[in-house]
Design a protein around this motif. Structure first.
Motif, PDB file in Angstrom:
ATOM      1  N   LEU A 245       0.830  -1.213   0.000  1.00 28.37           N
ATOM      2  CA  LEU A 245       0.000   0.000   0.000  1.00 28.37           C
ATOM      3  C   LEU A 245       0.858   1.254   0.000  1.00 28.37           C
ATOM      4  O   LEU A 245       0.525   2.240  -0.672  1.00 28.37           O
ATOM      5  N   ASP A 246       1.964   1.234   0.745  1.00 29.45           N
ATOM      6  CA  ASP A 246       2.848   2.402   0.778  1.00 29.45           C
ATOM      7  C   ASP A 246       3.412   2.704  -0.609  1.00 29.45           C
ATOM      8  O   ASP A 246       3.703   3.862  -0.920  1.00 29.45           O
ATOM      9  N   ARG A 247       3.594   1.674  -1.420  1.00 34.98           N
ATOM     10  CA  ARG A 247       4.089   1.884  -2.786  1.00 34.98           C
ATOM     11  C   ARG A 247       2.980   2.360  -3.725  1.00 34.98           C
ATOM     12  O   ARG A 247       3.192   3.262  -4.532  1.00 34.98           O
ATOM     13  N   VAL A 248       1.823   1.736  -3.624  1.00 29.09           N
ATOM     14  CA  VAL A 248       0.753   1.999  -4.588  1.00 29.09           C
ATOM     15  C   VAL A 248      -0.077   3.222  -4.201  1.00 29.09           C
ATOM     16  O   VAL A 248      -0.434   4.042  -5.061  1.00 29.09           O
ATOM     17  N   LEU A 249      -0.387   3.361  -2.916  1.00 27.69           N
ATOM     18  CA  LEU A 249      -1.185   4.487  -2.404  1.00 27.69           C
ATOM     19  C   LEU A 249      -0.450   5.109  -1.231  1.00 27.69           C
ATOM     20  O   LEU A 249      -0.805   4.871  -0.071  1.00 27.69           O
ATOM     21  N   PRO A 250       0.580   5.910  -1.482  1.00 24.58           N
ATOM     22  CA  PRO A 250       1.447   6.389  -0.397  1.00 24.58           C
ATOM     23  C   PRO A 250       0.723   7.104   0.741  1.00 24.58           C
ATOM     24  O   PRO A 250       1.198   7.080   1.873  1.00 24.58           O
ATOM     25  N   ARG A 251      -0.428   7.697   0.472  1.00 20.69           N
ATOM     26  CA  ARG A 251      -1.132   8.444   1.523  1.00 20.69           C
ATOM     27  C   ARG A 251      -2.401   7.720   1.989  1.00 20.69           C
ATOM     28  O   ARG A 251      -3.340   8.351   2.469  1.00 20.69           O
ATOM     29  N   TRP A 252      -2.410   6.415   1.882  1.00 22.82           N
ATOM     30  CA  TRP A 252      -3.623   5.666   2.225  1.00 22.82           C
ATOM     31  C   TRP A 252      -4.027   5.830   3.685  1.00 22.82           C
ATOM     32  O   TRP A 252      -5.217   5.823   4.006  1.00 22.82           O
ATOM     33  N   ARG A 253      -3.072   6.035   4.570  1.00 23.59           N
ATOM     34  CA  ARG A 253      -3.395   6.147   5.996  1.00 23.59           C
ATOM     35  C   ARG A 253      -4.221   7.398   6.300  1.00 23.59           C
ATOM     36  O   ARG A 253      -4.984   7.418   7.263  1.00 23.59           O
ATOM     37  N   THR A 254      -4.042   8.439   5.498  1.00 20.41           N
ATOM     38  CA  THR A 254      -4.790   9.682   5.744  1.00 20.41           C
ATOM     39  C   THR A 254      -5.953   9.858   4.770  1.00 20.41           C
ATOM     40  O   THR A 254      -6.929  10.535   5.102  1.00 20.41           O
ATOM     41  N   GLU A 255      -5.860   9.285   3.582  1.00 20.53           N
ATOM     42  CA  GLU A 255      -6.903   9.494   2.584  1.00 20.53           C
ATOM     43  C   GLU A 255      -8.045   8.489   2.688  1.00 20.53           C
ATOM     44  O   GLU A 255      -9.163   8.772   2.264  1.00 20.53           O
ATOM     45  N   VAL A 256      -7.769   7.311   3.221  1.00 24.70           N
ATOM     46  CA  VAL A 256      -8.819   6.303   3.397  1.00 24.70           C
ATOM     47  C   VAL A 256      -9.340   6.417   4.819  1.00 24.70           C
ATOM     48  O   VAL A 256      -8.591   6.270   5.783  1.00 24.70           O
ATOM     49  N   SER A 257     -10.624   6.690   4.943  1.00 25.13           N
ATOM     50  CA  SER A 257     -11.214   6.936   6.260  1.00 25.13           C
ATOM     51  C   SER A 257     -11.120   5.700   7.148  1.00 25.13           C
ATOM     52  O   SER A 257     -11.321   4.570   6.697  1.00 25.13           O
ATOM     53  N   ASP A 258     -10.835   5.946   8.424  1.00 24.87           N
ATOM     54  CA  ASP A 258     -10.841   4.854   9.388  1.00 24.87           C
ATOM     55  C   ASP A 258     -11.947   5.044  10.418  1.00 24.87           C
ATOM     56  O   ASP A 258     -11.916   4.466  11.512  1.00 24.87           O
ATOM     57  N   ASP A 259     -12.952   5.865  10.073  1.00 27.87           N
ATOM     58  CA  ASP A 259     -14.052   6.133  11.011  1.00 27.87           C
ATOM     59  C   ASP A 259     -14.782   4.850  11.396  1.00 27.87           C
ATOM     60  O   ASP A 259     -15.171   4.654  12.547  1.00 27.87           O
ATOM     61  N   ARG A 260     -14.978   3.968  10.405  1.00 30.65           N
ATOM     62  CA  ARG A 260     -15.690   2.723  10.699  1.00 30.65           C
ATOM     63  C   ARG A 260     -14.827   1.743  11.469  1.00 30.65           C
ATOM     64  O   ARG A 260     -15.320   0.779  12.036  1.00 30.65           O
ATOM     65  N   ASN A 261     -13.550   1.982  11.458  1.00 29.98           N
ATOM     66  CA  ASN A 261     -12.600   1.053  12.048  1.00 29.98           C
ATOM     67  C   ASN A 261     -12.961   0.709  13.492  1.00 29.98           C
ATOM     68  O   ASN A 261     -12.970  -0.454  13.885  1.00 29.98           O
ATOM     69  N   LYS A 262     -13.231   1.748  14.268  1.00 27.08           N
ATOM     70  CA  LYS A 262     -13.480   1.538  15.688  1.00 27.08           C
ATOM     71  C   LYS A 262     -14.838   0.894  15.936  1.00 27.08           C
ATOM     72  O   LYS A 262     -15.010   0.164  16.903  1.00 27.08           O
ATOM     73  N   ARG A 263     -15.783   1.168  15.052  1.00 25.44           N
ATOM     74  CA  ARG A 263     -17.142   0.686  15.289  1.00 25.44           C
ATOM     75  C   ARG A 263     -17.384  -0.707  14.730  1.00 25.44           C
ATOM     76  O   ARG A 263     -18.177  -1.461  15.288  1.00 25.44           O
ATOM     77  N   VAL A 264     -16.728  -1.041  13.629  1.00 26.92           N
ATOM     78  CA  VAL A 264     -17.061  -2.281  12.937  1.00 26.92           C
ATOM     79  C   VAL A 264     -15.965  -3.329  13.083  1.00 26.92           C
ATOM     80  O   VAL A 264     -16.208  -4.437  13.563  1.00 26.92           O
ATOM     81  N   ASN A 265     -14.751  -2.977  12.690  1.00 28.10           N
ATOM     82  CA  ASN A 265     -13.655  -3.943  12.712  1.00 28.10           C
ATOM     83  C   ASN A 265     -12.346  -3.199  12.528  1.00 28.10           C
ATOM     84  O   ASN A 265     -12.273  -2.254  11.739  1.00 28.10           O
ATOM     85  N   ARG A 266     -11.300  -3.617  13.199  1.00 26.92           N
ATOM     86  CA  ARG A 266     -10.034  -2.877  13.178  1.00 26.92           C
ATOM     87  C   ARG A 266      -9.388  -2.858  11.802  1.00 26.92           C
ATOM     88  O   ARG A 266      -8.525  -2.023  11.528  1.00 26.92           O
ATOM     89  N   TRP A 267      -9.796  -3.772  10.904  1.00 30.81           N
ATOM     90  CA  TRP A 267      -9.131  -3.865   9.601  1.00 30.81           C
ATOM     91  C   TRP A 267      -9.923  -3.208   8.478  1.00 30.81           C
ATOM     92  O   TRP A 267      -9.577  -3.361   7.302  1.00 30.81           O
ATOM     93  N   CYS A 268     -10.968  -2.461   8.816  1.00 31.95           N
ATOM     94  CA  CYS A 268     -11.797  -1.854   7.764  1.00 31.95           C
ATOM     95  C   CYS A 268     -11.001  -0.886   6.886  1.00 31.95           C
ATOM     96  O   CYS A 268     -11.151  -0.878   5.657  1.00 31.95           O
ATOM     97  N   GLN A 269     -10.177  -0.046   7.491  1.00 32.64           N
ATOM     98  CA  GLN A 269      -9.389   0.900   6.702  1.00 32.64           C
ATOM     99  C   GLN A 269      -8.453   0.161   5.767  1.00 32.64           C
ATOM    100  O   GLN A 269      -8.315   0.505   4.586  1.00 32.64           O
ATOM    101  N   HIS A 270      -7.790  -0.881   6.287  1.00 31.06           N
ATOM    102  CA  HIS A 270      -6.891  -1.682   5.449  1.00 31.06           C
ATOM    103  C   HIS A 270      -7.651  -2.313   4.281  1.00 31.06           C
ATOM    104  O   HIS A 270      -7.162  -2.328   3.147  1.00 31.06           O
ATOM    105  N   ARG A 271      -8.827  -2.841   4.570  1.00 34.80           N
ATOM    106  CA  ARG A 271      -9.580  -3.526   3.517  1.00 34.80           C
ATOM    107  C   ARG A 271      -9.950  -2.563   2.384  1.00 34.80           C
ATOM    108  O   ARG A 271      -9.805  -2.901   1.205  1.00 34.80           O
ATOM    109  N   GLU A 272     -10.426  -1.361   2.725  1.00 33.34           N
ATOM    110  CA  GLU A 272     -10.762  -0.400   1.669  1.00 33.34           C
ATOM    111  C   GLU A 272      -9.517   0.009   0.893  1.00 33.34           C
ATOM    112  O   GLU A 272      -9.553   0.116  -0.344  1.00 33.34           O
ATOM    113  N   ALA A 273      -8.416   0.245   1.597  1.00 31.52           N
ATOM    114  CA  ALA A 273      -7.176   0.619   0.917  1.00 31.52           C
ATOM    115  C   ALA A 273      -6.702  -0.494   0.000  1.00 31.52           C
ATOM    116  O   ALA A 273      -6.235  -0.244  -1.125  1.00 31.52           O
ATOM    117  N   VAL A 274      -6.816  -1.741   0.448  1.00 28.08           N
ATOM    118  CA  VAL A 274      -6.413  -2.887  -0.378  1.00 28.08           C
ATOM    119  C   VAL A 274      -7.275  -2.979  -1.629  1.00 28.08           C
ATOM    120  O   VAL A 274      -6.774  -3.241  -2.735  1.00 28.08           O
TER     121      VAL A 274
END
Length: 245
Positions: free
Chosen positions: A55-84
């Motif tokens: 992800l760091d190679r393909v989407l260098p700013r994925w940590r800030t551009e892909v929302s992690d709002d659902r992460n805390k409510r649904v599942n810890r890997w939601c942000q990773h899954r959308e970025a993937v």
């Protein structure tokens, strides 16, 4: 990048982190928005270690551009899954997108630049601080040149003027020599050019970025060009031989 391998790793991660709602124990009704993952936790963590680097190679700013709002409510890997999912589309359709949206010109990636440059810039770059990322890369190249010459008393422009000086090395004043010294014009030209190029990098890029307050953020493409300049300098320094008296 090995695109087929990268896409396989992304697909494996999506399989491991597939979401489902576990059945409630008999006689118990659970009201929760949280979902579980299909794969074992240890396997997911191991896969994530590889996937994050892709992800760091393909989407260098994925940590800030892909929302992690659902992460805390649904599942810890939601942000990773959308970025993937986004990264997989980018890899699968890269050629098509470049052909349809542009002139299919060659692309340059910060991740393929000299390691000194990208290692210095990575953290700030991924958070969108492009001007500071270039400055950090410049500091890293300067520090590596100091290490190679064992000169902590000089830095930046003065350091490289001494390093690439055409005069022979003196006691306590080593030189960097790009290419084999055959006494020819090409060798002298290359090293003279290296000195001038280094001076331009620090005087024209590093100093304004660091010393002028209130400058607007650099556009990403301009910052990438500036990183590329320091990458060239880093490769010359890295490959140069040290001439001592």
């Amino acid at each position: 990048m090995d695109t087929d391998w990268a896409r396989q790793e992304l697909a494996h991660f999506l399989e491991l982190t597939a979401l489902y709602r576990p059945d409630d124990p008999p006689g118990v009704v659970t009201i929760s928005s949280r979902l579980s993952n299909r794969g074992p936790s240890d396997d997911i963590v191991e896969s994530a270690q590889v996937v994050e680097q892709i992800l760091d190679r393909v989407l260098p700013r994925w940590r800030t551009e892909v929302s992690d709002d659902r992460n805390k409510r649904v599942n810890r890997w939601c942000q990773h899954r959308e970025a993937v999912q986004r990264a997989d589309v980018a890899l699968r359709r890269e050629a098509e997108i470049r052909e349809r949206l542009g002139d299919n010109a060659p692309l340059i990636s910060a991740a393929t630049m000299h390691p000194w440059v990208w290692e210095g810039a990575r953290a700030l770059w991924q958070s969108g601080h492009f001007r500071e990322a270039v400055t950090a890369a410049a500091r890293k190249v300067n520090a590596e040149a100091q290490n190679k010459l064992a000169r902590r008393d000089l830095s930046e422009t003065k350091l490289f003027q001494i390093a690439f000086s055409q005069t022979p090395a003196k006691p306590g004043e080593s030189r960097l020599r790009v290419g084999e010294d055959d006494g020819g014009d090409t060798f002298r030209s290359v090293n003279r050019g290296a000195m001038a190029f280094a001076e331009g990098c620090f005087a024209g890029i590093r100093n304004p970025n660091s010393h002028e307050d209130g400058l607007p953020e650099l556009p990403e493409h301009e910052a990438l060009e500036q990183l590329a300049a320091f990458s060239i300098l880093a490769r010359w320094v890295d490959r140069a031989t040290v001439e001592t008296a």
